[in-house]
Structure formats: C-alpha cells, structure tokens
Design a protein around this motif. Structure first.
Motif, PDB file in Angstrom:
ATOM      1  N   TYR A   1      97.905  37.562  58.164  1.00 32.26           N
ATOM      2  CA  TYR A   1      97.664  36.074  57.970  1.00 32.26           C
ATOM      3  C   TYR A   1      96.340  36.335  57.267  1.00 32.26           C
ATOM      4  O   TYR A   1      95.353  37.154  57.383  1.00 32.26           O
ATOM      5  CB  TYR A   1      97.405  35.297  59.246  1.00 32.26           C
ATOM      6  CG  TYR A   1      96.429  35.968  60.403  1.00 32.26           C
ATOM      7  CD1 TYR A   1      95.121  35.581  60.389  1.00 32.26           C
ATOM      8  CD2 TYR A   1      96.807  36.702  61.318  1.00 32.26           C
ATOM      9  CE1 TYR A   1      94.025  36.220  61.344  1.00 32.26           C
ATOM     10  CE2 TYR A   1      96.067  37.380  62.154  1.00 32.26           C
ATOM     11  CZ  TYR A   1      94.642  36.999  62.217  1.00 32.26           C
ATOM     12  OH  TYR A   1      93.906  37.510  63.136  1.00 32.26           O
TER      13      TYR A   1
ATOM     14  N   GLU B   1      93.461  24.960  48.973  1.00 24.56           N
ATOM     15  CA  GLU B   1      94.105  25.401  50.237  1.00 24.56           C
ATOM     16  C   GLU B   1      93.663  24.895  51.455  1.00 24.56           C
ATOM     17  O   GLU B   1      94.527  24.587  52.294  1.00 24.56           O
ATOM     18  CB  GLU B   1      94.411  26.990  50.484  1.00 24.56           C
ATOM     19  CG  GLU B   1      94.952  27.520  49.364  1.00 24.56           C
ATOM     20  CD  GLU B   1      95.174  29.120  49.298  1.00 24.56           C
ATOM     21  OE1 GLU B   1      96.217  29.914  49.137  1.00 24.56           O
ATOM     22  OE2 GLU B   1      93.935  29.523  49.796  1.00 24.56           O
ATOM     23  N   LYS B   2      92.222  25.055  51.469  1.00 20.49           N
ATOM     24  CA  LYS B   2      91.689  24.301  52.809  1.00 20.49           C
ATOM     25  C   LYS B   2      92.198  22.694  53.080  1.00 20.49           C
ATOM     26  O   LYS B   2      92.422  22.477  54.085  1.00 20.49           O
ATOM     27  CB  LYS B   2      90.183  24.307  52.798  1.00 20.49           C
ATOM     28  CG  LYS B   2      89.711  25.765  52.830  1.00 20.49           C
ATOM     29  CD  LYS B   2      88.172  25.839  52.645  1.00 20.49           C
ATOM     30  CE  LYS B   2      87.462  27.177  53.050  1.00 20.49           C
ATOM     31  NZ  LYS B   2      86.057  27.479  52.882  1.00 20.49           N
TER      32      LYS B   2
ATOM     33  N   LYS C   1      94.661  21.468  51.801  1.00 23.79           N
ATOM     34  CA  LYS C   1      96.016  21.334  52.049  1.00 23.79           C
ATOM     35  C   LYS C   1      96.423  21.720  53.662  1.00 23.79           C
ATOM     36  O   LYS C   1      96.992  20.894  54.262  1.00 23.79           O
ATOM     37  CB  LYS C   1      96.798  22.183  51.303  1.00 23.79           C
ATOM     38  CG  LYS C   1      98.284  22.147  51.526  1.00 23.79           C
ATOM     39  CD  LYS C   1      98.948  23.371  50.617  1.00 23.79           C
ATOM     40  CE  LYS C   1     100.388  23.465  50.988  1.00 23.79           C
ATOM     41  NZ  LYS C   1     100.957  24.822  50.353  1.00 23.79           N
ATOM     42  N   TYR C   2      95.838  22.610  54.181  1.00 21.94           N
ATOM     43  CA  TYR C   2      96.271  23.146  55.494  1.00 21.94           C
ATOM     44  C   TYR C   2      95.378  22.161  56.372  1.00 21.94           C
ATOM     45  O   TYR C   2      96.076  21.956  57.599  1.00 21.94           O
ATOM     46  CB  TYR C   2      95.628  24.711  55.713  1.00 21.94           C
ATOM     47  CG  TYR C   2      96.695  25.379  54.956  1.00 21.94           C
ATOM     48  CD1 TYR C   2      97.767  25.311  54.676  1.00 21.94           C
ATOM     49  CD2 TYR C   2      95.858  26.328  54.126  1.00 21.94           C
ATOM     50  CE1 TYR C   2      98.625  26.209  53.992  1.00 21.94           C
ATOM     51  CE2 TYR C   2      96.759  27.345  53.427  1.00 21.94           C
ATOM     52  CZ  TYR C   2      98.005  27.344  53.136  1.00 21.94           C
ATOM     53  OH  TYR C   2      98.805  28.239  52.406  1.00 21.94           O
TER      54      TYR C   2
ATOM     55  N   GLN D   1      97.724  19.482  56.745  1.00 20.39           N
ATOM     56  CA  GLN D   1      98.953  19.751  57.585  1.00 20.39           C
ATOM     57  C   GLN D   1      98.680  19.666  58.993  1.00 20.39           C
ATOM     58  O   GLN D   1      99.563  19.531  60.064  1.00 20.39           O
ATOM     59  CB  GLN D   1      99.404  21.070  56.932  1.00 20.39           C
ATOM     60  CG  GLN D   1     100.253  20.865  55.582  1.00 20.39           C
ATOM     61  CD  GLN D   1     100.648  22.345  55.196  1.00 20.39           C
ATOM     62  OE1 GLN D   1     100.503  23.261  55.847  1.00 20.39           O
ATOM     63  NE2 GLN D   1     101.402  22.358  53.928  1.00 20.39           N
TER      64      GLN D   1
END
Length: 281
Positions: A28, A36-37, A39-40, A43
């Motif tokens: 991972y 990305e930060k 986005k996650y 989520q």
C-alpha cells in the motif's frame, strides 16, 4: 540419499536468502500527491454512510484519516459535528460546525443555523446564519437540512415574539412553495405557525383562515387544536369547539401531529393541552 537431503537443504537455504534480499512488494502507498489526497478524503467520507454507524469508533477513525489526508475538506468536520449534536455534546458540536462553515460557508452555514434554531433555541444566531447564507446565494431559496430557509427564519422570529417579522417570512415561504400549485406537500406546522402569529397578535379571523387552510391540505392534531382554541377565543358555539377537540384527540392518538427526533417541536401538542382546552369549554 544423504547427499540428496543435503542438496535439498542447500537449495532451500539459497532460495530463502535470495527471497530475503529481493525488494519487498509495495502492498500500500504511504505517500499521495495533493489530487490523490483530496480524492481519497472524499471517498472516506462518502463511504461512511454505507459501512459504519454514525458516531461509531470505526466512523471516527475514518474521519480522522480523511482529515489527515485533506484538512481543508469541510465535510469531515461536519460529519464529526453531526454525531455529537445527537448525543448532546454541545461544545464539541459547534466547534466542528464552525470549522466546516469556515471552510465552506455556502454548504454548511445554513446547517449550523438549523442547529441554532432547533437544537439550541439560539434564535439570533440562527437568523444571523440564515441571513449571511442568503447573501452568499442571491436570488436563490436555500434549503439547509431540506428545509426552506424562509420558513426557519419565520420560526425564529416567531419564537422571539416578533410576529410581524415572522409573518413577512412565512408569507415569502408560502409564495415560493405555492408556485407548484399544490399545497398538500407542505408540512402542517407551517400553517400552524403562520396562524399562531396572528392568534398572538389578536387577529383571530386571520389566524382561523390559516388553520383552515392547513386543515384543508393536511389534517393534523395541532391544527384542529389551534382552530378549537381560536374558536373559543371568538366565542363560537361550544359543540363546534368540542367536535374539533375530539378530532384533535383522535388524530393525536394516530400519530398525526408535529414532532421532531432528538428535540421537542415548537408548539408541540400534547394530550394534556387538548384536555385542558376541553375542560375549559
């Protein structure tokens, strides 16, 4: 046979040595770029509604992870506040909502106003939040927590006993909602509150008009109770008033009255209120 065993043992040792020296696979990632930060983090918060109960340790862990990924994502703080308000952790609730509002006022200032109104009975701060949200969204009717902002402003002014101001916002609310041509979907309490502002200012005929309009579109124990109360103030026939009281009782027993989870509704009608009115006839 002995040589074969030695050969196998040597082969296994060599294989283990080669494996231990090889690069370990990346199971991972620990480092993310800014895209990305964000986005996650989003989520994490979106997944809460599916996987975990609000306020659970698992939910709290995921929210903390989301904040570590993106401390500017307002939804994370709002989610932390939502579970706290339902548990009565008042100071922590408003700290979390204040952070959410500072990051995204257009999304969360109306929600904080909703809390000030219904949970804290802080009418001045509720009005302040609603007014400031209105300035952020001109020519648009906001619905924080799926509730018309003008209805909530009307309620806040009603509870401050500023009845003409409350009527101004109730009028705006009904004008906007009636554009669909159908009043059946409007909550009965909106008619009740509008009528109460006239009852409290002594305009009993106007109050009766609002209660009757509500009953026509949405029969409810509260509306029959307030109509009976107004009829009594107008010195109408006792039998007519008692008939209204009977209907109010029946509707209340069936659950047709205004009520709210977690907190008491404004002017919530109880059986004791109805019986007190009945005994006064």
């Amino acid at each position: 046979m002995e040589r074969f065993k030695i050969f196998c043992l040597s082969f296994l040792c060599s294989l283990l040595l080669m494996t231990s020296c090889s690069k370990q696979p990346q199971l991972y990632k620990k480092e993310f770029d800014e895209t990305e930060k964000k986005k996650y983090a989003k989520q994490f918060i979106e997944g809460l509604k599916i996987a975990h109960n609000q306020g659970s340790p698992e939910e709290h862990f995921l929210i903390k992870e989301a904040i570590l990924l993106d401390a500017t994502f307002s939804d994370s703080y709002r989610e932390m506040g939502a579970s706290r308000v339902k548990r009565g952790i008042n100071t922590e609730t408003m700290k979390k909502y204040a952070k959410a509002v500072s990051l995204d006022p257009e999304s969360w200032q109306g929600y904080r106003g909703y809390l000030y109104l219904y949970f804290y009975r802080d009418y001045d701060n509720a009005i302040k939040d609603f007014d400031e949200l209105d300035e952020l969204t001109p020519n648009f009717v906001d619905y924080p927590q799926s509730e018309n902002i003008d209805l909530m402003r009307g309620i806040a002014y009603m509870m401050k006993k500023e009845y003409p101001k409350a009527q101004e916002y109730f009028k705006k609310f009904f004008e906007h909602e009636s554009k669909s041509g159908d009043l059946n979907y409007i909550e009965s309490r909106a008619f009740m509150y509008y009528g109460i502002t006239y009852f409290e200012t002594g305009d009993l005929e106007k109050a009766l008009e609002k209660f009757d309009l509500g009953i026509k579109n949405n029969k409810n124990a509260d509306l029959f109770y307030w109509k009976a109360k107004t009829m009594k103030a107008l010195h109408k026939k006792p039998l007519e008033i008692l008939a209204l009281i009977k209907t109010s009782k029946e509707l209340l027993s069936q659950g047709y009255n205004s009520r709210r989870p977690y907190v008491e509704e404004f002017y919530q009608t109880y059986i004791e209120d109805i019986e007190e009115l009945q005994n006064s006839i």
